[in-house]
Write a protein that holds these residues in place. Structure first.
Motif, PDB file in Angstrom:
ATOM      1  N   UNK B 117      55.306  45.610  35.129  1.00  0.00           N
ATOM      2  CA  UNK B 117      54.990  44.460  35.974  1.00  0.00           C
ATOM      3  C   UNK B 117      54.455  44.903  37.335  1.00  0.00           C
ATOM      4  N   UNK B 169      55.079  36.348  29.936  1.00  0.00           N
ATOM      5  CA  UNK B 169      55.904  36.975  30.969  1.00  0.00           C
ATOM      6  C   UNK B 169      56.026  36.043  32.176  1.00  0.00           C
ATOM      7  N   UNK B 173      59.539  34.230  33.430  1.00  0.00           N
ATOM      8  CA  UNK B 173      60.189  34.494  34.705  1.00  0.00           C
ATOM      9  C   UNK B 173      59.861  33.420  35.746  1.00  0.00           C
ATOM     10  N   UNK B 175      57.009  32.371  36.993  1.00  0.00           N
ATOM     11  CA  UNK B 175      56.053  32.765  38.018  1.00  0.00           C
ATOM     12  C   UNK B 175      54.736  32.039  37.811  1.00  0.00           C
TER      13      UNK B 175
END
Lengths: 261, 195, 195
Positions: B117, B169, B173, B175
Motif C-alpha cells: 500500500x 482494497x 479500508x 478509503x
C-alpha cells in the motif's frame, strides 16, 4: 509491547462531585480528574450554586485561579488548555467591569461578554452527559458475556485490520528494517537453524508458546532478529500458526492439530 | 464445603440456597462461556453446590435442549459439558465458515499489504528487502482476496512483476482514493510516534 | 440470487424449501457459531432464504429464549444477532472466568468518544473545540482499543484526519446501530439543569 492499562477509574456520581481529600496524594488524584477546563468550570459553577446563564464571573474566576494555583502547588502538570481558559476568564471579567453604555440597553443581551463561554459550557455539558450515558452502558455490558471459544474459531484467530493497523504495521516494519540494516554482526551467537530447532522443540513440547515470553529470554538484537526470522520461518514451514487471543494481546505460536473433527 | 450440605437433622446451609431454576440458569451460562468442556466438579466448585445436585441440573438441562430440538445441544465430552451445534446443522455451519469476511488477515499478510500500500508499485524482491522475509504466500493470499493486483512488469533486470492495491482494497479500508491513506504525519497530533 | 425467489406464477425454487423448525435450528446454530454478531443479511445469504423469513424466524427464536428464561439470551447488537449470557448470571460467570470488570475508559477517553460518536466524522481540532482540552492521548487509546477508526481526510486546509466510531464501539456499548444512541439533544435538559 503490551498496551498499557489505564490506571485510574472513576465514578461519575461520587468522585467528581466534590474536591475533599484526606491527604495530599488523594487531593492530587481528585484534582487530576477534571477532564478539562470546561469540566472544572462547571464544577465551580455548581459549587457556587450559580445560574449558568448568569455566571458570577468575578467569583468563578477567582475560584478557578485558586484551583490552578493549587494544582501547580501539588505538582500536577496543568495543561495549557487550563491556562488558556484562565486568560479567557480574566478577559471576560475585565470586560464586565467596563462601564456599560446606558444607551445600549437593548443590546445588552447580545453584548454579554459571557455569552460565548456559556454557549461552550452548554455544548460541552451535553457531551459530558453523553459520556456518562456511555459509562452506564459499558457497565451493563460488562455483565454480559459471549460464548467461550469453540473449535471453528481456531481457523479464524487472525487479526482484522483497520487503516490505523496498516500504518502502525508499516511503521514497525520500517523501524525493524532500519535496525537490521544498521546492525553490525559482531559474532555468531546462535544460528538460524539452531534457533528454529529450539523454537520448534519448545512449541511441540508445550503445544504453544507465547512469543513475548520467548523474545524476553533473548539478550542481543542479533538474537532477537534471528528469533524473529525463525518465528516467521517456522510459521511458514511447520504446522504452527500465529494467533492472538484478543486484539493487541500477546501473540501465541500454536501447534496446529493434525486432525480436525 | 461441608456447610453447604443439609443433613437429615435439618442443619441449615450457611448461605441462601438457590432454587433449581436459578441454578439451571447459572449452569447454562457457565457451560456457554467456558472455553473448554466444563466438568461437573468445576461447576460444583464455582456455584458452591453439591455435585449430585449439579449432575441432576445438568441432566435436566441436556434433556430440555433435546426436547426443544433447536440448533444447539449440550454434550458430555472429554469429562465435561459443552454446548455445540447439532450435526443436522453442520452443512449450514460449514457454509457460514466459508463466507468469513476477507478483512481477517494474518500478521504476515497485513505486513505485506502495508508495504504494498505504501510503496506501490512494488516488486517481490523489493518487498523482501523491506520486510526481511519471503512474502510469497502472503502475496498469494492478498491476490486471492483481491486486495492487491498486478501492475505490470518493472523495466529492470528480470522484469519482475509489480504489485499495487486494488479498488477492493479502497472499499475494504473505507478509503476514497490512495491519497486518503493516512501517513505518519496524520497522527502526529495524537501523541507523537505510534510505532 | 434470482433463482431462490418463487414468484406468483409458482415457479418452484431450485431446492427443497425447509420448514420453519428446521430453519430455526439452522439460524440458532449459525448465530452460535459466528464469532461476532451475525447480520440478518448474512443469515439469509448462507441459508438462501428470504430476509423477511429470516427476520421472523430470528424474532421467534429471541422470544423463545425469553420464555425459557434460561441463562442465555439472543440480542441484536452492532447490526447483527448474538447469543450471550444474561446479566443475572454475571457473578457466577465472573467467578468461573476469574475476571474482574475490565479496565474502564478514563473520563477523558469517554468524553472524547462521546464527541466522536455524535459528531462523526470529526477532526482533532473539532474535538478540541468542544472539549476545550487536547484529546491526543484519548484518541490514541480509542484507536488502539479499536473503538474508533479513521474516516478519511477532511477536504479543508491541512486535510486533517477524520474519526468515527467502529463496529467494536457498537459491540462494546451494546448498541444495535448508531441510531440506537439517544439523541444528543436529549442531554440538553440535563445540561441546562445545573445551577
Amino acid at each position: 509491547m503490551q498496551s498499557e492499562l489505564e490506571q485510574y477509574t472513576f465514578d461519575f456520581h461520587s468522585e467528581t462531585a466534590e474536591i475533599v481529600a484526606e491527604s495530599h496524594d488523594e487531593l492530587k488524584i481528585k484534582l487530576g480528574e477534571f477532564a478539562g477546563p470546561l469540566d472544572l468550570l462547571l464544577y465551580l459553577i455548581r459549587q457556587e450554586q450559580a445560574n449558568i446563564f448568569d455566571i458570577p464571573i468575578a467569583t468563578i474566576t477567582d475560584e478557578y485561579l485558586k484551583y490552578i494555583r493549587l494544582m501547580k502547588r501539588l505538582d500536577i502538570s496543568v495543561a495549557a488548555d487550563f491556562l488558556v481558559m484562565a486568560a479567557t476568564l480574566i478577559e471576560i471579567k475585565s470586560k464586565m467591569l467596563l462601564p456599560r453604555d446606558p444607551l445600549a440597553v437593548e443590546e445588552e443581551e447580545m453584548d454579554d461578554p459571557r455569552r460565548e463561554l456559556v454557549d461552550r459550557l452548554l455544548e460541552y455539558e451535553k457531551f459530558k452527559a453523553a459520556a456518562e450515558m456511555l459509562y452506564e452502558k459499558t457497565t451493563i455490558e460488562q455483565a454480559v458475556f459471549p460464548r467461550g471459544k469453540i473449535e471453528s474459531d481456531d481457523n479464524n484467530a487472525e487479526v482484522s485490520a483497520t487503516v490505523f493497523d496498516l500504518l502502525t504495521v508499516f511503521e514497525k516494519i520500517l523501524a525493524r528494517h532500519k535496525e537490521e540494516v544498521t546492525m553490525e554482526i559482531h559474532r555468531e551467537e546462535i544460528s538460524l537453524a539452531d534457533m528454529i530447532r529450539s523454537l520448534r522443540d519448545r512449541i511441540f513440547a508445550a503445544g504453544e508458546l507465547n512469543i513475548v515470553d520467548f523474545f524476553a529470554e533473548l539478550h542481543t538484537r542479533r538474537e532477537l532478529v534471528t528469533a524473529f526470522v525463525a518465528v516467521l520461518e517456522i510459521v511458514r514451514t511447520e504446522s504452527v500458526k500465529l494467533m492472538q487471543r484478543k486484539t493487541f494481546g500477546d501473540i501465541i505460536l500454536k501447534k496446529v492439530q493434525e486432525q480436525s473433527g | 464445603m461441608a456447610e453447604t450440605q443439609t443433613d437429615a437433622a435439618g442443619t441449615a446451609p450457611a448461605k441462601e440456597p438457590r432454587d433449581v431454576a436459578e441454578l439451571s440458569r447459572a449452569v447454562e451460562a457457565l457451560i456457554f462461556v467456558a472455553d473448554e468442556p466444563i466438568s461437573t466438579k468445576l461447576l460444583a466448585e464455582v456455584l458452591e453446590e453439591d455435585r449430585e445436585l449439579i449432575v441432576s441440573v445438568v441432566e435436566e438441562l441436556v434433556a430440555s435442549y433435546e426436547d426443544r430440538s433447536g440448533g444447539l445441544q449440550i454434550r458430555e465430552i472429554a469429562g465435561g459439558w459443552q454446548i455445540s451445534t447439532r450435526t443436522e446443522c453442520h452443512e449450514d455451519v460449514r457454509r457460514l465458515l466459508k463466507t468469513r469476511p476477507s478483512a481477517k488477515l494474518s500478521l504476515a499478510s497485513l505486513e505485506t499489504l502495508a508495504v504494498i500500500a505504501y510503496k506501490q508499485p512494488v516488486t517481490v524482491p523489493e518487498i523482501l528487502e523491506i520486510r526481511g522475509v519471503q512474502s510469497a504466500s502472503a502475496i498469494k493470499t492478498l491476490l486471492e482476496k483481491r486486495l492487491i493486483i498486478t501492475k505490470g512488469h518493472k523495466e529492470t533486470v528480470g522484469r519482475p512483476m509489480q504489485y499495487g492495491t486494488s479498488k477492493e482494497f479502497l472499499i475494504h479500508f473505507g478509503l476514497k482514493d490512495l491519497a486518503d491513506l493516512p501517513s505518519i504525519e496524520d497522527f502526529e497530533d495524537i501523541a507523537g510516534s505510534i510505532g
